[in-house]
Design an enzyme around this catalytic site. Structure first.
Site, PDB file in Angstrom:
ATOM      1  N   THR A  71      14.531   6.856  28.832  1.00 24.37           N
ATOM      2  CA  THR A  71      14.896   8.355  29.047  1.00 24.37           C
ATOM      3  C   THR A  71      15.250   8.725  27.595  1.00 24.37           C
ATOM      4  OG1 THR A  71      16.051   7.762  31.310  1.00 24.37           O
ATOM      5  CG2 THR A  71      16.431   9.872  30.007  1.00 24.37           C
ATOM      6  N   GLY A 129      18.472   3.959  30.478  1.00 25.91           N
ATOM      7  CA  GLY A 129      18.458   2.363  30.976  1.00 25.91           C
ATOM      8  C   GLY A 129      18.231   2.373  32.706  1.00 25.91           C
ATOM      9  N   VAL A 150      14.964   8.179  42.888  1.00 25.05           N
ATOM     10  CA  VAL A 150      15.467   9.249  41.934  1.00 25.05           C
ATOM     11  C   VAL A 150      16.681   8.139  41.104  1.00 25.05           C
ATOM     12  CG1 VAL A 150      17.010  11.112  41.690  1.00 25.05           C
ATOM     13  CG2 VAL A 150      15.344  11.317  43.357  1.00 25.05           C
TER      14      VAL A 150
HETATM   15  N1  GLY Z   1      17.626   5.999  33.080  1.00 28.66           N
HETATM   16  C1  GLY Z   1      16.607   6.756  33.813  1.00 28.66           C
HETATM   17  C2  GLY Z   1      15.916   6.102  34.942  1.00 28.66           C
HETATM   18  O1  GLY Z   1      16.631   5.017  35.514  1.00 28.66           O
HETATM   19  O2  GLY Z   1      15.209   6.699  35.782  1.00 28.66           O
END
Ligand code: GLY
Length: 334
Positions: A194, A245, A222
């Protein structure tokens, strides 16, 4: 914009808070610094943009230009930065060119927040729009809600005239096809890098996060990125944090909020991020798991920390004195 906390009072709280919490409040956990790159200064002065990963460099440059051009609030600069990897097919975990879900469909997550009044907005499982972070801004600015998901988020985005596009790049389709040919098809747990950006201008924080999430995830999954408090949080009185992460860990620990609350209690960005990261690692190890979680935090004194459970995390910083610099993250000692 309302007034942020007086810096003198913040410094006082930082000293007394850390003393009151004492060493026992922090887990016994040391950090390992990666070699070969520069560590950030202890504290930055003035305007600041920070973001996760090396693709944060280009995002920061756009966010910096937006700050310099005088956006009404730094959250708009953070979103301007986030739109760069959203449009870049070379970034395989964000926007166009990101990874699809297990049915080959792109579902994107994003959120934004401002630190003066805690206004925020997010979208989850958004399909077919080029810039989920812009839709998140509109959720913040043009609805009484905080989070829109799936079909409703798409209808809202269309009603606001957001750019529609086919988000599956040829390279992403090829990655998906290769994944489909595997006998066993676990989603690759560490493939969700991300981008989270934090902007700081004259004591005012803004924050934006955007991602295509866990590659080949179950449809409807999500992650933390659109969830205020999990993937990102900011408050002028305490600081800001974004995460990257395995999002399930961030949601479990309400990670970004937890870091900001530790800073409110007087810890520095680094102390706060390490305390929360160590708690996250202790808990996933208790479930016999090992995974990548990174937290990027900025405190109200301009202290910046990027810490990770594994090696290879990097974060980008842009300020007046140094321009754009990529820094190695520090990781928890084994
Ligand atoms: N950190 C992004 C996700 O796990 O969707």
């Amino acid at each position: 914009m309302s007034r942020p906390l007086d810096p003198e009072r913040r410094r006082f709280l930082r000293g007394t808070g850390a003393a009151l919490l004492g060493a026992s409040a922090l887990p016994a956990c040391s950090l390992v610094t990666q070699r070969g790159n520069s560590s950030p200064p202890e504290r930055f002065e003035g305007r600041l943009v920070v973001s996760t990963w090396n693709f944060g460099m280009a995002a920061n440059a756009a966010a910096w230009s937006a700050l310099q051009s005088g956006v009404p609030h730094p959250v708009y600069a953070a979103a301007a930065g986030a739109r760069v990897p959203e449009a870049d097919p070379a970034v395989t975990s964000v926007g166009y060119g990101g990874s699809p879900n297990a049915k080959g469909v792109m579902e994107l997550d994003a959120c934004v927040m401002r630190g003066d009044n805690l206004a925020c907005g997010g979208v989850a499982g958004l399909r077919g729009f080029a810039h989920p972070v812009s839709v998140a801004l509109d959720v913040m600015d043009h609805t009484p809600h905080v989070l829109l998901v799936g079909e409703g988020a798409g209808e809202f985005a269309a009603s606001r005239g957001h750019e529609q596009r086919d988000l599956l790049s040829a390279e992403a389709a090829a990655r998906y096809a290769k994944w489909q040919t595997k006998q066993e098809r676990p989603a690759p747990i560490d493939d969700h890098d991300t981008i989270g950006l934090i902007t700081l201008d004259n004591g005012h924080f803004g924050m934006a996060v955007t991602t295509s999430g866990w590659a080949f995830k179950l449809p409807g999954r999500v992650g933390d990125s659109p969830i205020i408090g999990a993937g990102g949080y900011c408050d002028n009185e305490a600081g800001a944090c974004v995460a990257t992460g395995t999002g399930e860990e961030m949601i479990r620990h309400v990670a970004a909020f937890a870091v900001v609350e530790q800073m409110r209690n007087g810890l520095s960005a680094k102390q706060a991020a390490v305390a929360v990261l160590a708690r996250i690692r202790r808990n996933f190890r208790a479930r016999d798991m090992n995974t990548m979680v990174a937290l990027l935090a900025v405190d109200t004194s301009g202290g910046v920390a990027g810490v990770c459970t594994t090696k290879n995390f990097e974060f980008a910083v842009h300020d007046e004195d140094h321009g754009g610099v990529l820094h190695p993250g520090e990781h928890l000692a084994p």
